[in-house]
Design an enzyme around this catalytic site. Structure first.
Site, PDB file in Angstrom:
ATOM      1  N   HIS A 132     -59.035  51.190  -9.093  1.00 39.60           N
ATOM      2  CA  HIS A 132     -60.405  51.669  -8.876  1.00 39.60           C
ATOM      3  C   HIS A 132     -60.796  51.533  -7.401  1.00 39.60           C
ATOM      4  O   HIS A 132     -60.307  50.655  -6.691  1.00 39.60           O
ATOM      5  CB  HIS A 132     -61.409  50.867  -9.706  1.00 39.60           C
ATOM      6  CG  HIS A 132     -61.337  51.128 -11.176  1.00 39.60           C
ATOM      7  ND1 HIS A 132     -62.075  52.110 -11.802  1.00 39.60           N
ATOM      8  CD2 HIS A 132     -60.602  50.525 -12.148  1.00 39.60           C
ATOM      9  CE1 HIS A 132     -61.806  52.098 -13.098  1.00 39.60           C
ATOM     10  NE2 HIS A 132     -60.918  51.144 -13.330  1.00 39.60           N
ATOM     11  N   HIS A 166     -57.343  41.232 -18.742  1.00 36.03           N
ATOM     12  CA  HIS A 166     -58.226  42.394 -18.891  1.00 36.03           C
ATOM     13  C   HIS A 166     -58.020  43.005 -20.277  1.00 36.03           C
ATOM     14  O   HIS A 166     -58.979  43.311 -20.982  1.00 36.03           O
ATOM     15  CB  HIS A 166     -57.936  43.408 -17.794  1.00 36.03           C
ATOM     16  CG  HIS A 166     -58.854  44.599 -17.789  1.00 36.03           C
ATOM     17  ND1 HIS A 166     -60.195  44.499 -17.506  1.00 36.03           N
ATOM     18  CD2 HIS A 166     -58.615  45.909 -18.050  1.00 36.03           C
ATOM     19  CE1 HIS A 166     -60.751  45.700 -17.588  1.00 36.03           C
ATOM     20  NE2 HIS A 166     -59.808  46.566 -17.916  1.00 36.03           N
ATOM     21  N   ASP A 209     -56.147  47.286 -13.579  1.00 39.56           N
ATOM     22  CA  ASP A 209     -57.414  46.556 -13.572  1.00 39.56           C
ATOM     23  C   ASP A 209     -57.213  45.044 -13.496  1.00 39.56           C
ATOM     24  O   ASP A 209     -58.103  44.277 -13.855  1.00 39.56           O
ATOM     25  CB  ASP A 209     -58.230  46.900 -14.824  1.00 39.56           C
ATOM     26  CG  ASP A 209     -58.941  48.245 -14.684  1.00 39.56           C
ATOM     27  OD1 ASP A 209     -58.780  48.894 -13.630  1.00 39.56           O
ATOM     28  OD2 ASP A 209     -59.631  48.652 -15.637  1.00 39.56           O
ATOM     29  N   HIS A 247     -56.865  51.362 -21.858  1.00 42.55           N
ATOM     30  CA  HIS A 247     -58.181  51.973 -21.686  1.00 42.55           C
ATOM     31  C   HIS A 247     -58.039  53.440 -21.293  1.00 42.55           C
ATOM     32  O   HIS A 247     -57.185  53.815 -20.492  1.00 42.55           O
ATOM     33  CB  HIS A 247     -58.996  51.203 -20.645  1.00 42.55           C
ATOM     34  CG  HIS A 247     -59.376  49.830 -21.097  1.00 42.55           C
ATOM     35  ND1 HIS A 247     -59.765  48.838 -20.228  1.00 42.55           N
ATOM     36  CD2 HIS A 247     -59.429  49.279 -22.344  1.00 42.55           C
ATOM     37  CE1 HIS A 247     -60.042  47.738 -20.917  1.00 42.55           C
ATOM     38  NE2 HIS A 247     -59.840  47.984 -22.200  1.00 42.55           N
ATOM     39  N   HIS A 254     -52.530  49.759 -18.848  1.00 40.97           N
ATOM     40  CA  HIS A 254     -53.160  49.279 -20.078  1.00 40.97           C
ATOM     41  C   HIS A 254     -53.755  50.439 -20.863  1.00 40.97           C
ATOM     42  O   HIS A 254     -53.704  51.591 -20.430  1.00 40.97           O
ATOM     43  CB  HIS A 254     -54.209  48.210 -19.779  1.00 40.97           C
ATOM     44  CG  HIS A 254     -55.357  48.656 -18.930  1.00 40.97           C
ATOM     45  ND1 HIS A 254     -55.228  49.011 -17.611  1.00 40.97           N
ATOM     46  CD2 HIS A 254     -56.689  48.793 -19.211  1.00 40.97           C
ATOM     47  CE1 HIS A 254     -56.406  49.345 -17.109  1.00 40.97           C
ATOM     48  NE2 HIS A 254     -57.305  49.224 -18.066  1.00 40.97           N
ATOM     49  N   ASP A 261     -59.614  55.424 -19.405  1.00 42.35           N
ATOM     50  CA  ASP A 261     -59.709  55.838 -18.005  1.00 42.35           C
ATOM     51  C   ASP A 261     -58.415  55.556 -17.236  1.00 42.35           C
ATOM     52  O   ASP A 261     -58.319  55.869 -16.050  1.00 42.35           O
ATOM     53  CB  ASP A 261     -60.911  55.187 -17.312  1.00 42.35           C
ATOM     54  CG  ASP A 261     -60.830  53.678 -17.236  1.00 42.35           C
ATOM     55  OD1 ASP A 261     -60.344  53.051 -18.200  1.00 42.35           O
ATOM     56  OD2 ASP A 261     -61.268  53.101 -16.219  1.00 42.35           O
ATOM     57  N   HIS A 262     -57.423  54.990 -17.914  1.00 38.86           N
ATOM     58  CA  HIS A 262     -56.100  54.797 -17.315  1.00 38.86           C
ATOM     59  C   HIS A 262     -54.994  55.519 -18.082  1.00 38.86           C
ATOM     60  O   HIS A 262     -53.912  55.712 -17.542  1.00 38.86           O
ATOM     61  CB  HIS A 262     -55.773  53.303 -17.232  1.00 38.86           C
ATOM     62  CG  HIS A 262     -56.641  52.562 -16.273  1.00 38.86           C
ATOM     63  ND1 HIS A 262     -56.235  52.191 -15.009  1.00 38.86           N
ATOM     64  CD2 HIS A 262     -57.926  52.139 -16.391  1.00 38.86           C
ATOM     65  CE1 HIS A 262     -57.242  51.558 -14.389  1.00 38.86           C
ATOM     66  NE2 HIS A 262     -58.266  51.524 -15.206  1.00 38.86           N
TER      67      HIS A 262
END
Length: 357
Positions: free
Chosen positions: A263, A201, A225, A139, A137, A141-142
């Site tokens: 995560h 998400h 996520d 975001h 996705h 942090d990905h």
């Protein structure tokens, strides 16, 4: 280089731990907890996901994590079968990227490259050619490492959903940038990945399933996520019904499927779950194992989807024992899936009121 299979998950807890790690606090619903879905949380999410402020925050995350965890937040263990190697790469403060290698051809793909320096270091150490980036996705942090890795590896293609604003995918129409449809398959060397649409998400969230059969391995789910060990992602861009349907897609992959989450949330999620189901022996055993793993800073992945269904409350919305613990009963004329979505919503609400310190 040889690498062992995942270690057994039956270690005993430290004496006197009582199954609950020290320093973990449960905040009951009568207290005010941090809920990211409240208006202030929604406003922050919009800034993070849709503006340059999100990228600047991500850059700050990367810098702080590199200083605090110069060797990564966890000690990962490579997973190997003949012709296949999966290397978890601990990045940021609790994320995982995954380098998946066809050892016969030295071709590789990476899932969710959060920190390009950490991923590039793993690529160089393994001596492989990066052919593909699979993003679950948008975001940061990905997806924050997409651009730097594409600059470094000229043949690398970026895959993901066109419904998410994934860097190097939707903003630069070019043959190297490849939006995927639900159930579409991509081959890298002898590796075959299937993309599954799992919105909730984010609206364009996808998971990737590696076919393990050519290597004698179970299927491998890279869940981003959507799903964590004993937990699941926040439905920022979807309803409980949407999230439930996406979780059902994951469960349908089969009990032997290995779960590689985005995560390291195992200890927090298992501790929360143990407060919902007090008499779940599988949950208690897994929590005790996770306590020891995290005390040694060891990674807790992978688990299996069969395991997850025995202790993950987000996958147990159909279980009477969880429904009873939540004080919920199916209404007259209420459809089973509508009731399960209501159970999921309540589990999510309680999880948002839980805080681990």
């Amino acid at each position: 280089q040889s690498c062992p299979r995942p270690a057994g998950q039956r270690a005993s807890p430290e004496p006197g731990s009582g199954g609950l790690p020290e320093g973990v606090e449960y905040i009951p619903t009568r207290k005010k907890g941090k809920n990211p879905m409240k208006p202030v949380g929604v406003a922050w999410y919009s800034l993070y996901a849709r503006t340059r402020l999100g990228y600047l925050f991500y850059q700050r995350q990367v810098k702080k994590a590199r200083e605090r965890y110069p060797h990564g937040h966890s000690v990962p263990q490579p997973y190997c079968f003949p012709g296949l190697k999966i290397l978890p790469i601990p990045v940021l403060s609790n994320n995982y990227s995954y380098l998946v290698i066809d050892t016969g051809s030295s071709q590789a793909a990476v899932i969710d490259p959060s920190d390009p320096l950490a991923v590039q270091a793993a690529i160089e150490e393994e001596g492989v050619i990066l052919e593909a980036i699979f993003c679950t996705h948008k975001h940061w942090d990905h997806s924050g490492g997409n651009e730097a890795l594409c600059q470094k590896h000229s043949s690398c293609r970026v895959y993901g959903s066109a419904l998410d604003a994934i860097p190097q995918l939707t903003h630069a129409p070019c043959s190297r940038h490849s939006p995927l449809a639900d159930r579409e398959k991509v081959t890298v060397g002898c590796l075959t990945f299937e993309a599954l649409a799992t919105p909730g998400h984010t609206v364009g969230h996808m998971v990737y399933v590696l076919d393990g059969s050519p290597f004698g391995s179970p299927p491998c789910l890279f869940s981003g996520d959507l799903l964590f060990l004993a937990g699941c992602g926040e439905p920022f861009e979807g309803s409980p019904e949407t999230m439930l349907a996406s979780l059902d897609v994951a469960v349908g992959l089969g009990e032997d499927t290995l779960l590689w989450p985005g995560h390291e949330y195992a200890l927090e999620c298992l501790t929360f779950a143990s407060l919902l189901e007090l008499d779940n022996s599988a949950l208690e055993q897994k929590l005790q194992w996770a306590v020891q793993q995290r005390q040694e800073k060891r990674s807790t992945c992978p688990s299996t989807l069969g395991e997850e269904q025995s202790y993950n409350p987000f996958l147990r919305t159909h279980r009477p024992e969880l429904q009873e613990a939540l004080g919920l009963w199916q209404g007259a004329g209420e459809e089973p899936d509508a009731f399960r979505a209501r159970v999921l919503k309540e589990v999510r609400r309680r999880k948002d009121l839980y805080q681990a310190t």
